[in-house]
Each structure stands twice: as C-alpha cells, then as structure tokens.
Motif scaffolding. Structure first.
Motif, short mmCIF file in Angstrom:
data_model
loop_
_atom_site.label_atom_id
_atom_site.label_comp_id
_atom_site.label_asym_id
_atom_site.label_seq_id
_atom_site.Cartn_x
_atom_site.Cartn_y
_atom_site.Cartn_z
N ILE A 279 0.86 -1.18 0.00
CA ILE A 279 0.00 0.00 0.00
C ILE A 279 0.90 1.23 0.00
CG2 ILE A 279 -1.77 1.31 1.21
CD1 ILE A 279 -2.62 -1.32 2.56
N TYR A 280 0.70 2.10 -0.98
CA TYR A 280 1.41 3.36 -1.04
C TYR A 280 0.49 4.50 -0.61
CZ TYR A 280 4.96 0.85 -3.67
OH TYR A 280 5.93 -0.05 -4.04
N ALA A 281 1.07 5.47 0.09
CA ALA A 281 0.32 6.66 0.51
C ALA A 281 0.88 7.87 -0.21
CB ALA A 281 0.41 6.84 2.02
N PHE A 282 0.00 8.79 -0.59
CA PHE A 282 0.38 10.05 -1.23
C PHE A 282 -0.33 11.19 -0.50
CE2 PHE A 282 0.40 6.75 -4.39
CZ PHE A 282 1.45 7.03 -5.26
N ASP A 283 0.35 12.30 -0.32
CA ASP A 283 -0.30 13.50 0.18
C ASP A 283 -0.93 14.25 -0.99
OD1 ASP A 283 0.48 13.07 2.82
OD2 ASP A 283 2.40 14.11 2.52
N ILE A 284 -2.10 14.83 -0.75
CA ILE A 284 -2.76 15.65 -1.77
C ILE A 284 -2.35 17.10 -1.57
CG2 ILE A 284 -4.97 16.41 -2.70
CD1 ILE A 284 -6.17 13.79 -1.79
N HIS A 285 -1.72 17.66 -2.57
CA HIS A 285 -1.24 19.04 -2.53
C HIS A 285 -1.97 19.83 -3.62
CE1 HIS A 285 1.41 22.44 -2.04
NE2 HIS A 285 1.85 22.34 -3.30
N THR A 286 -2.59 20.93 -3.23
CA THR A 286 -3.40 21.70 -4.17
C THR A 286 -2.64 22.92 -4.66
OG1 THR A 286 -5.44 20.99 -3.08
CG2 THR A 286 -5.58 22.94 -4.48
N VAL A 287 -2.57 23.08 -5.98
CA VAL A 287 -1.95 24.23 -6.62
C VAL A 287 -2.96 24.81 -7.60
CG1 VAL A 287 -0.06 25.05 -8.07
CG2 VAL A 287 0.34 23.21 -6.41
N SER A 288 -3.31 26.09 -7.43
CA SER A 288 -4.28 26.76 -8.31
C SER A 288 -5.57 25.95 -8.41
CB SER A 288 -3.68 26.98 -9.70
OG SER A 288 -2.53 27.79 -9.63
N ASP A 289 -6.07 25.53 -7.25
CA ASP A 289 -7.32 24.76 -7.14
C ASP A 289 -7.26 23.40 -7.83
OD1 ASP A 289 -8.59 26.83 -5.72
OD2 ASP A 289 -9.11 27.87 -7.59
N THR A 290 -6.05 22.92 -8.07
CA THR A 290 -5.88 21.62 -8.73
C THR A 290 -5.07 20.69 -7.83
OG1 THR A 290 -5.89 22.70 -10.91
CG2 THR A 290 -5.01 20.45 -10.78
N PRO A 291 -5.59 19.49 -7.53
CA PRO A 291 -4.86 18.58 -6.65
C PRO A 291 -3.74 17.83 -7.37
CG PRO A 291 -6.94 17.60 -7.29
CD PRO A 291 -6.91 18.98 -7.89
N PHE A 292 -2.60 17.73 -6.71
CA PHE A 292 -1.48 16.91 -7.16
C PHE A 292 -1.13 15.93 -6.05
CE2 PHE A 292 -1.14 20.58 -9.86
CZ PHE A 292 -0.62 20.11 -11.06
N LEU A 293 -0.54 14.80 -6.41
CA LEU A 293 -0.09 13.84 -5.43
C LEU A 293 1.41 14.00 -5.21
CD1 LEU A 293 -2.09 10.60 -6.31
CD2 LEU A 293 -2.68 12.48 -4.77
N ILE A 294 1.81 14.16 -3.95
CA ILE A 294 3.21 14.34 -3.60
C ILE A 294 3.56 13.41 -2.45
CG2 ILE A 294 3.22 16.75 -4.36
CD1 ILE A 294 3.18 17.56 -1.39
N ASN A 295 4.86 13.32 -2.14
CA ASN A 295 5.35 12.57 -0.98
C ASN A 295 4.90 11.11 -1.02
OD1 ASN A 295 6.70 12.16 1.45
ND2 ASN A 295 4.96 12.80 2.70
N ARG A 296 5.12 10.47 -2.15
CA ARG A 296 4.82 9.03 -2.24
C ARG A 296 5.66 8.27 -1.22
NH1 ARG A 296 4.31 5.07 -7.32
NH2 ARG A 296 5.01 3.14 -6.37
N ARG A 297 5.02 7.37 -0.48
CA ARG A 297 5.73 6.59 0.51
C ARG A 297 5.08 5.23 0.68
NH1 ARG A 297 2.63 10.57 2.16
NH2 ARG A 297 1.15 10.34 3.90
#
Length: 380
Positions: A279-297
């Motif tokens: 199982i991988y976890a990603f943080d949801i980071h919002t830029v200009s009202d658009t979500p990106f996935l960061i910090n895959r672990r």
C-alpha cells in the motif's frame, strides 16, 4: 436470472485471539493466519487499539455461499452498499463459459438484506434475497464500484474490442451512463477500482489484468492512477510507477490517497513474492485549485498475500483485503489487527453502524464490530 432466498441466517460469536507482538517476532512458531474453525471468521488483535474497533462482543454470519454447490466465485469485487435500500452490489470473479460457444463472463449480484427489529437494537441480517444479473450494455467485464448519486459507478474492464471499457454510472433502475471511456483517444487497459472525492472528482486505477486474463486487447497505456472531473471533463494521470495499481481510497479528511499495488500476482496466475504487495500513501497538494499527489511513501506491506480492495474508517484506520482476510493498520502504518477469513478477501465494504461485508469468492460474510466503527466513505 431467478433470485435465491437464503433464510434463517445464524449469528455467531467471533473468536478473538490476542497476539503478543514481541513474542511473535522472536518466536520460530508461526502465528496462524486461519481461524481455528475453517467455517468461521476470527480476529487477531496485534495492538490494544484494535479492541476499540471490534468492541467487547463481535459477531459474524455467513450470508451466502456457493461452496459445495456451483463453487462459482460470485463474491469478488465492487461490494457497494446502498444504505437507503439496504442492498449490496458485488461483481464476480471471471466465470468460465459452460460451453466452447460462449466466452468467460463476469456477473453482478444484488443482495437485498432483511433485518430483525431495529427498534430492539438487534438489526442483524436474518434473510437475504440474492439476484444474479448480467451487466448492462457498456459495462463489459465489471470490476470495482463506488456509491455515486442515487446509484453506482462501475469500472468496466472492457472486452477484446477497441472502444470498450471505462467508468459507467448506473442509476438505480435506469440504464448506465458512460462517464469516461478513453484517455484522449487511447483505450484504458482494464479499469479496476474507483473512488469519488468530496469535490465530485472521480479517481480510479487502471492495471493491465484484462489483457493478462485474455479478454482484453494489448495495453495501450502504462499502469496508472487517474483523476476525472465529470463537470469540466478534465482527465489527468495523477500517479504512475506501479506494477499493478489496484485498490484506491481517501483518508477521512481527504489529505491522503492510498493505492494498493498487487504486482505480487499477475492476471495469468503467476505469483512472485519479491514483487509489490504494497500500500502506497500520497499526500494531496493543491496548486491553483488543482490537486497533485506528492510525498509518495510505502505505507504498509501485506502480512499475507497482497492488498486488494482498500477502505478507511472514520478514525483514519486503513483496511485492505489480503490473503488472510482483511488486515487493519492505524494511520501511522502499524498493523493493529486482522480479520481472518478462510480463503482471504478480495474486497469488502462497511455497512450500517459497525457492520462489514466481506467478499471471499465463494462466500459472502457479514461481521458486526463496535457500532461506532464506521466507514469513512458513507459514515453511516
């Protein structure tokens, strides 16, 4: 297809075994990942916090079984609970054709639940009405599903023809509506699982299992995770680098996305324990009202088999169907307990007030935990 009624469903106390983690790690004796009774469910408690979830007197019941009759694996994926109608919708595993003139298929089961008197505090299921249905046109080889509006979004894996597969919304009692069926002209591989965010966006996984199981064309895309906005039509790849991305869910506050990677097993049945069962976890980071996935672990690695379907409860604990049943981790990735189900679990869902429904291929189980242990998806 004719409906089947199963009545006089019995409720059984669920065995709870407490495992000393230190002794387990130092001992050469292997902790059994099977219940003491092969016809029942059991619970392994690895951490005291698991007791807060299961309560003082967990109970379970076998709702439907094909074991010893057809032995068909009707209870495999989706496992979507509609609380307004007290119904479950479940997709089968691949069903082999009964003659050379037919192709393998996947069916959808509708399970209507009949309960005892809710006013008395006993709302266990005493009868189910099980109807098997052929998927509506468009929903070729369905797999995962999720609650959506007044119905369900189904993942259509597609068939050998180009232009098939994708996500379809099936309103209750109406014809399905295609939501997204290709990635800018390229067919998806075989869409597997799906979840809907609070903003209405639809997130889904797309591994290549259909091709490996010989019902889907050669893959045209990598194994990836996607986000689709049904209002604007925006479709983006949000994560890649998987062997076989499979289950997907959000943390209760939707700051984290969890994705299971089942590269341990391929569609042709090949297994390799050195590949991901993760199982991988990603943080949801919002830029200009658009979500990106960061910090895959790496969040967790399955104790037995590989993690398939995945859900969170309202406290942020993570549950995943594995080779021993359902394994449960707290939000830090610590394994706190396991729901031992004979033969393991592919997918599952939460029902009402602490109940879980567990898909074990030939068997469908109901488990009653503490009443305030609820799924984050519905929160009922």
């Amino acid at each position: 297809m004719a409906a089947v009624t199963v009545a006089d469903i019995q409720l059984h106390p669920t065995e709870v075994r407490i495992v000393d983690r230190l002794s387990e790690s130092n001992s050469k004796a292997k902790v059994s990942s099977e219940p003491s009774d092969a016809n029942q469910i059991a619970l392994l408690q690895h951490d005291a916090s698991f007791q807060d979830l299961i309560g003082p007197a967990p109970k379970h019941s076998l709702l439907v079984s094909t074991a010893g009759s057809s032995n068909n694996p009707f209870f495999h994926e989706a496992c979507v609970f509609l609380p307004e109608h007290d119904e479950l919708y479940i997709t089968s595993n691949l069903l082999q054709a009964s003659s050379s003139a037919n192709f393998p298929t996947i069916l959808i089961s509708r399970i209507k639940l009949r309960r005892t008197d809710r006013l008395s505090g006993d709302d266990s299921v005493h009868t189910v009405e099980w109807a098997k249905m052929r998927p509506p046109a468009g929903i070729d080889m369905p797999n995962g599903g999720v609650n959506y509006k007044d119905g369900i979004i189904f993942c259509a894996q597609g068939n050998a023809s180009s232009g098939t597969g994708g996500l379809y919304y099936m309103p209750r009692g109406a014809f399905p509506v295609p939501l997204v069926t290709n990635f800018y002209g390229r067919d998806f591989n075989s869409v597997n699982d799906v979840v809907v965010a609070k903003d209405g966006a639809i997130w889904f996984t797309d591994p290549i299992y259909g091709h490996e199981q010989d019902f889907r064309q050669r893959p045209k895309l990598p194994n990836q995770v996607y986000r689709f906005d049904p209002v604007t039509g925006d479709l983006r790849v949000v994560a890649d680098g998987f062997g076989r991305p499979n289950g997907i869910c959000f943390s209760p506050d939707e700051t984290v996305v969890y994705v299971t990677d089942t590269d341990h097993i391929h569609g042709d049945g090949t297994k390799d324990p050195t590949r991901a069962a993760t199982i991988y976890a990603f943080d949801i980071h919002t830029v200009s009202d658009t979500p990106f996935l960061i910090n895959r672990r790496l969040f967790a690695f399955a104790a037995v088999g590989f993690p398939d379907g995945i859900k969170c409860d309202v406290y942020g604990n993570v549950y995943s169907g594995c080779g021993d049943g359902v394994e449960v981790w707290n939000p830090t990735g610590k394994l706190i307990g396991r729901i031992l189900v004979p033969g393991g679990v592919a997918n599952f869902c939460f029902g009402k007030e602490g109940e879980m429904f567990l898909c074990a291929e030939q068997k469908l189980w109901r488990l009653q935990l503490k009443r305030d242990t609820k799924g984050a998806l519905l929160g009922v």
